[in-house]
Design a protein around this motif. Sequence first.
Motif, PDB file in Angstrom:
ATOM      1  N   GLY A   1     -17.537  20.909 -10.754  1.00 15.50           N
ATOM      2  CA  GLY A   1     -17.010  21.048  -9.407  1.00 15.50           C
ATOM      3  C   GLY A   1     -15.534  21.368  -9.314  1.00 15.50           C
ATOM      4  N   ALA A   2     -14.827  21.365 -10.449  1.00 14.12           N
ATOM      5  CA  ALA A   2     -13.395  21.633 -10.409  1.00 14.12           C
ATOM      6  C   ALA A   2     -13.118  23.097 -10.083  1.00 14.12           C
ATOM      7  CB  ALA A   2     -12.755  21.254 -11.737  1.00 14.12           C
TER       8      ALA A   2
ATOM      9  N   THR B   1     -21.530  20.891  -7.999  1.00 16.80           N
ATOM     10  CA  THR B   1     -21.150  19.773  -8.864  1.00 16.80           C
ATOM     11  C   THR B   1     -22.282  19.351  -9.793  1.00 16.80           C
ATOM     12  OG1 THR B   1     -21.913  18.053  -7.346  1.00 16.80           O
ATOM     13  CG2 THR B   1     -19.664  18.882  -7.019  1.00 16.80           C
ATOM     14  N   GLY B   2     -23.456  19.981  -9.634  1.00 17.43           N
ATOM     15  CA  GLY B   2     -24.623  19.538 -10.365  1.00 17.43           C
ATOM     16  C   GLY B   2     -25.340  18.391  -9.691  1.00 17.43           C
TER      17      GLY B   2
ATOM     18  N   VAL C   1     -26.434  16.441   0.417  1.00 16.00           N
ATOM     19  CA  VAL C   1     -26.876  17.731   0.948  1.00 16.00           C
ATOM     20  C   VAL C   1     -27.050  18.711  -0.203  1.00 16.00           C
ATOM     21  CG1 VAL C   1     -26.211  19.699   2.385  1.00 16.00           C
ATOM     22  CG2 VAL C   1     -25.785  17.356   3.182  1.00 16.00           C
ATOM     23  N   THR C   2     -28.135  19.465  -0.175  1.00 17.80           N
ATOM     24  CA  THR C   2     -28.374  20.372  -1.293  1.00 17.80           C
ATOM     25  C   THR C   2     -29.322  21.501  -0.914  1.00 17.80           C
ATOM     26  OG1 THR C   2     -28.915  20.411  -3.653  1.00 17.80           O
ATOM     27  CG2 THR C   2     -30.358  19.104  -2.219  1.00 17.80           C
TER      28      THR C   2
ATOM     29  N   PRO D   1     -33.123  15.230 -11.232  1.00 16.42           N
ATOM     30  CA  PRO D   1     -31.701  14.881 -11.196  1.00 16.42           C
ATOM     31  C   PRO D   1     -31.393  13.816 -10.156  1.00 16.42           C
ATOM     32  CG  PRO D   1     -32.092  16.909  -9.988  1.00 16.42           C
ATOM     33  CD  PRO D   1     -33.403  16.520 -10.603  1.00 16.42           C
ATOM     34  N   GLY D   2     -30.167  13.316 -10.201  1.00 14.68           N
ATOM     35  CA  GLY D   2     -29.697  12.403  -9.175  1.00 14.68           C
ATOM     36  C   GLY D   2     -30.025  10.954  -9.420  1.00 14.68           C
ATOM     37  N   GLN D   3     -30.657  10.630 -10.553  1.00 14.38           N
ATOM     38  CA  GLN D   3     -31.004   9.246 -10.838  1.00 14.38           C
ATOM     39  C   GLN D   3     -29.889   8.527 -11.595  1.00 14.38           C
ATOM     40  OE1 GLN D   3     -33.863   8.448  -9.409  1.00 14.38           O
ATOM     41  NE2 GLN D   3     -34.137  10.579  -8.866  1.00 14.38           N
TER      42      GLN D   3
END
Length: 445
Positions: free
Chosen positions: A202-203, A247-248, A277-278, A317-319
């Motif tokens: 995300g940078a 950002t993944g 949000v995605t 993802p997200g876990q």
Amino acid sequence: MRPIAILTLCALLGAATDASCAIGRRFPSERREVVDPVTGTRLTFLTSRPHGDSKIYQTHPQWTADGQWLIFRSHLAGNEAMAVNETTGAIVQVTEGAYEGMLNVARKSMKLYFLRRAGDDKQVVEVDLARVLADSAAGHMDDAARYQRVAATLPAAREAFGDTALDADEEWLYVRVGPHEAARHLAPGTTLEPAFGPRHMGAGPAGIARVNVRTGEVRHVVSVPFQVGHIQANLWSPGEIVFCWETGGKSPQRTWTVHADGSGLRPLYPEAPYEWVTHEAVIGKDEVAFAIMGHRPIPGAAAAIDAPATDVGGANPGQDDGWGATGTRAKPSGLAIVNLRTRQMQIVGQTPSGSGFWHVHGSSDGRFAVGDDFSRSLYLIDRASHEMILLTTGHKTTAADHPHPTFSPDGTRIEIQSAMLSPDGRTLNICIVPVPDAWLKRGAR
């Protein structure tokens, strides 16, 4: 010229990578109809063998301008793009020399655009699909140069990535550019964003440029202080771009929009810190669909007894920790649609349990929305009544990727990628899911 004997030999060889088998190479039909064992939906698999296929991302067109072919990625012919006829199942290789990143299928002309490496530089390549498909059907192909044209060459200094999108006017291709190129166009004193989240992505900075596919002219569109991803064009409104802060996972502000001349940069849907949000997708002239995730447990709350686990064996993802108290159902979540003009947002549906919606899309006539979830199930929503039904499941939680649903231009069917038929439980195929006739006969919005 390549004689018909070579084309026939290539078809017989199947997945062999003989150097003489190139653009226009034909493969036997794999078309197969399957009834979903849970919902009874009749699915049409346009590919059904485990050679490794994947559809174009749901943010981009899938069907050719004549409505007869779908473009997809496959290991059937190495790193080349393929076309499959929705009616006959015929499969044709439509590129030669590989491609990088996104495949951009034109909606008004029978053309295909993408980036290709040329040493340290990148080329913008245009493919004349009409000519490829016609000559392939006739059994006589010329050299690749007859079908592929280098529309522009981007020097290495531009740091061009394969994250691209074709504008609605089919004159400009939007291209993501890297940090050094983007920094040249940033306002002095701009504060750059650091990496965000446990994936250390995300940078900034990053940027978007546009390339004229007729003249080769290159113009810079915008630079931003964060990592850019998922560039897409509004296919009904020339000069309008939607993209994300990548950002993944959860972003501080995921969705953004800007005009092709660099003006009008703003958040598309200003999100709260607790919202995940995605997967935004432009679905019509004035609308963008996206998911507000509800896939994570509420801190300190007891787990619902009947709620299935959202983490399918670590495949989703997200876990992982590090995203904060976000993406839960403590606040509204679901399949959301925002109006680009009025900026009003509406949540049109949400699954009763599980991960909630993940990848989403909608018909351009405004009648239907569709989304997948972590279980690889596919849900259809009537936007007028908010009725929701399960269209298909059984696509194996071990699949290499999610279904990534995309509506056909006429809104009557949905393309997904599915591992339902795969012996290894992972390999994907191209599949068409119909909107039920009873739903199509309902009054239009």
